[in-house]
Design a protein around this motif. Structure first.
Motif, PDB file in Angstrom:
ATOM      1  N   TRP A  48       0.847  -1.206   0.000  1.00 18.75           N
ATOM      2  CA  TRP A  48       0.000   0.000   0.000  1.00 18.75           C
ATOM      3  C   TRP A  48       0.882   1.257   0.000  1.00 18.75           C
ATOM      4  CZ3 TRP A  48      -3.773   1.524   4.504  1.00 18.75           C
ATOM      5  CH2 TRP A  48      -4.626   2.548   4.056  1.00 18.75           C
ATOM      6  N   ALA A  70      -5.130   1.543  -9.648  1.00 19.25           N
ATOM      7  CA  ALA A  70      -5.910   0.322  -9.416  1.00 19.25           C
ATOM      8  C   ALA A  70      -5.213  -0.588  -8.404  1.00 19.25           C
ATOM      9  CB  ALA A  70      -6.112  -0.415 -10.741  1.00 19.25           C
ATOM     10  N   VAL A  71      -3.871  -0.682  -8.496  1.00 26.95           N
ATOM     11  CA  VAL A  71      -3.131  -1.507  -7.530  1.00 26.95           C
ATOM     12  C   VAL A  71      -3.262  -0.922  -6.124  1.00 26.95           C
ATOM     13  CG1 VAL A  71      -0.842  -2.310  -6.864  1.00 26.95           C
ATOM     14  CG2 VAL A  71      -1.531  -2.385  -9.257  1.00 26.95           C
ATOM     15  N   TRP A  73      -5.723   0.911  -4.908  1.00 26.18           N
ATOM     16  CA  TRP A  73      -7.073   0.636  -4.375  1.00 26.18           C
ATOM     17  C   TRP A  73      -7.226  -0.845  -4.027  1.00 26.18           C
ATOM     18  CZ3 TRP A  73     -10.598   3.721  -2.502  1.00 26.18           C
ATOM     19  CH2 TRP A  73     -10.581   5.085  -2.857  1.00 26.18           C
ATOM     20  N   SER A  74      -6.535  -1.700  -4.771  1.00 28.08           N
ATOM     21  CA  SER A  74      -6.604  -3.135  -4.434  1.00 28.08           C
ATOM     22  C   SER A  74      -6.008  -3.403  -3.050  1.00 28.08           C
ATOM     23  CB  SER A  74      -5.854  -3.958  -5.492  1.00 28.08           C
ATOM     24  OG  SER A  74      -6.429  -3.760  -6.769  1.00 28.08           O
ATOM     25  N   LEU A  78      -7.980  -4.779   0.147  1.00 27.54           N
ATOM     26  CA  LEU A  78      -7.492  -5.976   0.856  1.00 27.54           C
ATOM     27  C   LEU A  78      -7.373  -5.702   2.346  1.00 27.54           C
ATOM     28  CD1 LEU A  78      -6.314  -8.841   0.851  1.00 27.54           C
ATOM     29  CD2 LEU A  78      -4.062  -7.814   0.338  1.00 27.54           C
TER      30      LEU A  78
END
Length: 285
Positions: A48, A70-71, A73-74, A78
């Motif tokens: 993050w 996008a990564v 926010w993923s 999580l």
């Protein structure tokens, strides 16, 4: 200088990282060695932070990457999923854990707001210029409103004065018409009366045997337009002087100007009053 929106984002991000790491260690520490659980927690927080740092670098360069966003926010989702799952499985304080499970999403949203702030931020000089332009526009609008109000007041005053003057003229005309109507009625009654009509007829026209001309009322209303003062052939000054001299000396003593003017008109001659009086002065000098 730190932006006002950066401090809340940093604070919420720090709390979310610590909370996520603690939940992962407590939750997974019962099923695996705690160093492994610590590595998992640090992996989530590290991913993050890495994506967040890269996003901030791109924003500083005026660039943007949808894949990195996008990564990021993923990883945020999580971390939120881990907190929600721990809250639902926990035997105690489920509500308290659910209450703090939204912190990773809140941190991502605050960084989004901070990015929008940076893209719309202006320098103090630009803000001062904008403030000056807005103040100038407000001043011009206020002056225009004042001018319009003054013009409206002036026009209202003028219209009031015109209306009052028109009302006075209408009242005078109505009063005059009323008086003329009364005078006309009086004349009509005098004309219709037998004795009064006979007496007025005798003084308005010479009485001849067997002829009694009827006394007519004066004309009240539109008349035919007056003809020009010099409708006939214009006389030259010499001719005009000769006519005036002939009429003036036609009697002894010589006629006055009024008598001469009356006979001049009666004889069918035409001349303006200015020329006739000038001729009189020349011949009478």
């Amino acid at each position: 200088m730190a932006r006002p929106t950066a401090l809340p984002a940093v604070a919420v991000t720090g709390v979310s990282l610590v909370l996520t790491l603690a939940v992962v260690v407590m939750w997974l520490g019962t099923a695996m060695p705690w160093p492994v659980a610590l590595v998992v927690g640090l992996g989530i927080d590290g991913g993050w932070l890495a994506t967040l740092a890269y996003e901030r670098r791109l924003a500083a360069q005026g660039d943007h990457s949808s894949a990195v966003t996008a990564v990021g926010w993923s990883f945020g989702l999580l971390a939120t999923g881990v907190l929600v799952a721990h809250a639902l499985i926990a035997e105690a304080d489920t509500g308290a854990w659910l209450a703090v499970a939204w912190l990773p999403i809140a941190a991502k949203a605050l960084w989004l707001v901070h990015g929008l702030w940076e893209r719309t931020a202006l320098t103090p000089a630009a803000l001062t210029a904008i403030t000056g332009i807005q103040q100038e526009a407000r001043d011009e609008a206020a002056v225009a409103r004042a001018r319009l109000r003054a013009e409206a007041t002036t026009e209202e005053t003028r219209l009031t004065a015109v209306t009052q003057a028109g009302a006075r003229v209408a009242r005078v005309q109505a009063d005059t018409a009323k008086r003329l109507s009364m005078a006309w009625s009086t004349l009509e009654a005098a004309r219709s009366g037998q004795d009064t009509g006979r007496a007025l007829t005798s003084v308005t026209s010479r009485v001849t045997p067997d002829v009694t001309p009827r006394w007519e009322l004066p004309v009240w209303g539109p008349n035919e337009p007056l003809t020009a003062l010099e409708s006939g052939p214009a006389l030259t000054d010499a001719e005009l002087d000769g006519v005036v001299e002939e009429i003036r000396t036609s009697r002894v003593p010589a006629l006055s100007y009024r008598e001469m003017s009356t006979r001049f008109r009666a004889a069918g001659h035409s001349a303006s009053e200015v020329r006739l009086r000038a001729a009189w002065k020349r011949v009478a000098a």
